[in-house]
Enzyme design. Sequence first.
Site, mmCIF file in Angstrom:
data_model
loop_
_atom_site.group_PDB
_atom_site.id
_atom_site.type_symbol
_atom_site.label_atom_id
_atom_site.label_comp_id
_atom_site.label_asym_id
_atom_site.label_seq_id
_atom_site.Cartn_x
_atom_site.Cartn_y
_atom_site.Cartn_z
ATOM 1 N N GLU A 178 -13.280 5.462 3.922
ATOM 2 C CA GLU A 178 -13.337 4.798 5.219
ATOM 3 C C GLU A 178 -14.493 5.270 6.090
ATOM 4 O O GLU A 178 -14.868 4.601 7.050
ATOM 5 C CB GLU A 178 -11.995 4.990 5.913
ATOM 6 C CG GLU A 178 -10.895 4.491 4.993
ATOM 7 C CD GLU A 178 -9.492 4.727 5.485
ATOM 8 O OE1 GLU A 178 -8.649 3.882 5.202
ATOM 9 O OE2 GLU A 178 -9.236 5.731 6.151
ATOM 10 N N ARG B 89 -9.734 -0.259 7.205
ATOM 11 C CA ARG B 89 -10.674 0.648 6.548
ATOM 12 C C ARG B 89 -11.041 1.857 7.417
ATOM 13 O O ARG B 89 -12.198 2.224 7.591
ATOM 14 C CB ARG B 89 -11.954 -0.070 6.129
ATOM 15 C CG ARG B 89 -12.618 0.709 4.994
ATOM 16 C CD ARG B 89 -13.670 -0.046 4.268
ATOM 17 N NE ARG B 89 -14.123 0.760 3.133
ATOM 18 C CZ ARG B 89 -14.475 0.265 1.962
ATOM 19 N NH1 ARG B 89 -14.422 -1.017 1.747
ATOM 20 N NH2 ARG B 89 -14.879 1.051 1.003
ATOM 21 N N CYS B 90 -10.020 2.431 8.030
ATOM 22 C CA CYS B 90 -10.267 3.671 8.751
ATOM 23 C C CYS B 90 -8.942 4.397 8.865
ATOM 24 O O CYS B 90 -7.892 3.822 8.639
ATOM 25 C CB CYS B 90 -10.829 3.421 10.151
ATOM 26 S SG CYS B 90 -9.700 2.662 11.310
ATOM 27 N N GLN C 189 0.826 -1.210 0.000
ATOM 28 C CA GLN C 189 0.000 0.000 0.000
ATOM 29 C C GLN C 189 0.861 1.261 0.000
ATOM 30 O O GLN C 189 0.357 2.360 -0.169
ATOM 31 C CB GLN C 189 -0.939 0.012 1.214
ATOM 32 C CG GLN C 189 -2.089 -0.979 1.101
ATOM 33 C CD GLN C 189 -3.066 -0.925 2.259
ATOM 34 O OE1 GLN C 189 -3.281 -1.931 2.921
ATOM 35 N NE2 GLN C 189 -3.674 0.224 2.517
#
Lengths: 284, 806
Positions: B759, B383-384, B236
């Site tokens: 997110e 996802r945050c 990522q």
Amino acid sequence: MIPPSFEYHRPTDVAGALAVLAEHGDDARVLAGGHSLIPMMKLRMADVPHLIDLQDVAALKGIEIAGDQITIGAMTTQHELIASDALHAAAPIIREAALQIADPQVRYMGTIGGNVANGDPGNDMPGLMQCLDARFTLEGADGTRTVAARSFYEAAYMTDRDDEEILTHISFAAPRGGYAYEKQKRKIGDYATAACAALIEREGDKVASASVAMTNLSDIPVFSEAAAAALAGSACDDAAVKAAVAAALEDIDPTEDNRGPVEFKMHVAGIIISRAIQRAWSRA
Amino acid sequence: MNDLTPDRDERVANLKGLGCSRKRVEDARFTQGKGNYIDDISLPGMLHGDFVRSPYAHARVKSINTDAAMALDGVVAVLTAKDLEPLSLHWMPTLAGDKQMVLADGKVLFQGQEVAFVVARDRYIAADAVELVEVEYEELPVLVDPFEALKSDVVLREDLDGQTEGAHGPRKHHNHIFTWEVGDEAGTNAVIGDADVVAEETMYYHRTHPCPLEPCGCLASMDKVNGKLTLYGTFQAPHVVRTVASLLSGIEEHNIRVVSPDIGGGFGNKVGVYPGYVCSIVASIVTGVPVKWVEDRMENLMTTAFARDYWMKGRISATRDGKITGLHCHVTADHGAFDACADPTKFPAGFMNICTGSYDIPIAYLGVDGVYTNKAPGGVSYRCSFRVTEAVYFIERMIEVLAIELNMDAAELRRINFIGKEQFPYQSALGWEYDSGDYHTAWDKALAAVDYDGLRKEQAERVEAFKRGETRTLMGIGLSFFTEIVGAGPVKNCDILGMGMFDSCEIRIHPTGSAIARLGTISQGQGHATTFAQILASEIGIPADSITIEEGDTDTAPYGLGTYGSRSTPVAGAATAMAGRKIRAKAQMIAAYLLEVHDDDVEFDVDRFVVKGAPERFKTMSEIAYAAYNQAIPGVEPGLEAVSYYDPPNMTYPFGAYVCVMDIDVDTGVTDIRRFYALDDCGTRINPMVIEGQIHGGLTEALAVAMGQEIAYDDMGNVKTGTLMDFFLPTAWEVPNYETDHTVTPSPHHPIGAKGVGESPHVGGVPCFSNAVQDAFRPFGLRHTNMPHDHWRIWKTANGLGLHDT
């Protein structure tokens, strides 16, 4: 998730498959849809030096309905069971149960024979077959024999089938009356937290006969004779359902797993059995 | 001008710029199975790696015998810590300032830990050889509970024994990692001590896992002829990987090329550096041929970065009429065997100090204690943005508990405590500056959309019917209002291992008027190739369809910190707009020259520069691009290129209002989500369709986490949820219908006003689903019950409240 190496056999008839089994004994296993055996091999929990893929054995495919007798080839997929209108007309409980097995991708591959023969207590078809009082046809080097579904299962993954036999067909009489297959699961693809198959024949306001069997509530599928007896002759009222549920709960022996502890499973089993009976009665 | 000349609206539409629901350009290859993921890449002579992993959660490694494995035909090497030690690579630094074993060095600290790395001619031989490596273990006592770990005599990290100073300050115990404190504890305690009403609650945010569809993997290729290392992998943050790889290996950074190909989801799981990457690199250096390592699903779930695992204890105080006066939060954070959290270095608990939420809370305190246990390392932001999901869950549960304490409607309690529109930019008690918001408008819109009063009336009727024995189904109304903090971040306070968290974009306009833009980020499914082209289209007047977006190759892309924490749009999106503006500035000079007017006499109009007051005199961007390369313009260099490195002045603060309506069968614990309404405000909306897709995905992962997804351990440290049979990954079947809605409150400091959205739905969704469950049981006396709300736990709640006593 990488299996050890194995020889792959792909016979075109039952005799060919039996010959490989006879030659390699314990070292050989037949492969139907592969949704139990292949994961076990990938996890290296099953060591199968000789894998016999049955997908080209045409004789093991198909659904035959003759009068009230239904015969299903072991390699018939769940999808084919669902798609058969004739089977649905003769035994609608099959489609109702098969639709609750996994997802379409799995059902395109998964077979009824693999589902009943593997002896996995989580599989749905064994309990359903016990409810239908089905008979399994087994073919081996010495010929063919039939075994009642209700006496086929011995323990988890242990059945009456000899290592050198192949389960070729499943047959049963078309059920009459109301039916229901009730299943609670956490999500698609999961085994049942509790599941129950029920068949009820009605005569006037009374239950003429009933059959109740359960999935994943013991190390084998459980046909409850006592539950059926509690319903027979009753008006299937609250008291009778309660008695049948109580009787069925006596016959099961769930274990704790990620779905929950025994106390929870017993409670949910009671609810699921009761709903299956009531739904079957409503359709009787 | 004639009838064939497009009018202005047509020219705008032709760009497919900001606000256009342009179809995703990536999907042509993904929907045809033509993506290029790590396991699709094959290099000549490539070898395959696989790990021997520990079956134990805590054990001493007495011996490792690799003879039988080495004797297997096709096995090239078996690496153990002893082989890596001379290179100082048997341990590696983590992103959180700790270090982590690459291969077991004397002991193992979690189940599935990497013990030896087998390299073989093919993947199957590697797996067979793994079985042949003989490891002798001596089991040690296992600690899976952080509270017990802080009391235990058992030393997990013997390498740190006696070390009282950690990367983030003093350590209180041999299994303690750090204490991190923000805010005014004494002042907060005083306010809470004197308050009219105080609500207290302890909640466990269970350990879960991002579980991207594609697990992690890499392919390392050391070219011994030219000395270059090429590393393909599921990264990522490819540029950070290059820098870290250079620092670890000693290979100069210009000799390392890192490529992130298509990535099948990351959700934070692919931010960190894993032992598989290091071992592949070493194996390739040793063997001189490429070495690929791709983990399987079980390895991904059991050993790569987890998320959450926070024990949060809160106290919140209010006046009798519901105005919140203070908030105290203490977290016991289970970080597993190594502190490998992926947070900006100065934030060992991420942005947990956003836990005052969307409310005007005058004083607050947050304390976090990190603890070692015998669990897998990680602690990523699934996802945050960093720990924001935990923070929002905490405050949105505390609000509900306070509402119970005050006997007040929870929607009203939120409303009277929201930060007012006029208070922005708002300084929070725990140190953040919220950029913009209009919470009351969003909340009112959401409650009206679902007919909130009608729902409460229906719920009250349901409770009465339940009490009369007419139904066994209860109804829950889940509310949540969240404020995210995304777009890390200003370099002055956000860095990872010293690398400032800016991002970048480099644009080249081709002579015929199409373009390529390269960014420091990397899409893992977010649709960057689609949306960044739209930002640029609106900035430079070249149609999005004529702009290629490229990311992920460190040899070509400008340096950037990657994609996570919803930072791509706030940071790289801003860099894109800024680079675009540089292009436009040069284009203006060229246009003015071509039109034979002064620079100030031309103005930009959609896809061209026009002479002010004479719109029939213009030069299109295509004409300008051609001239930029092919016409000698006095005082202007040929070419049309620009690069921008963007260091954001602040984070962005997206927000949203969610409502969930859920029916719950108290006898079986089965839930049915009848309705889910999600209003998101992410500032300027780049592509509404992509936003909607992001919201659907984030809500689905929120559903998963709230309703069943967990990484559970037994007392022996065995992972109980290591396969997708037990680890809940929702399918279309389990997912409810989502109703999406929006308001638009642009970010005042972002060049195009965009805030990021990927997110938000996860952050806001988890408490919304959870609150729905808890709200259903509120009339029967429930204050709080922990997630995940699977059938068994809901049943247990109902059972505990006496709802099964008939």
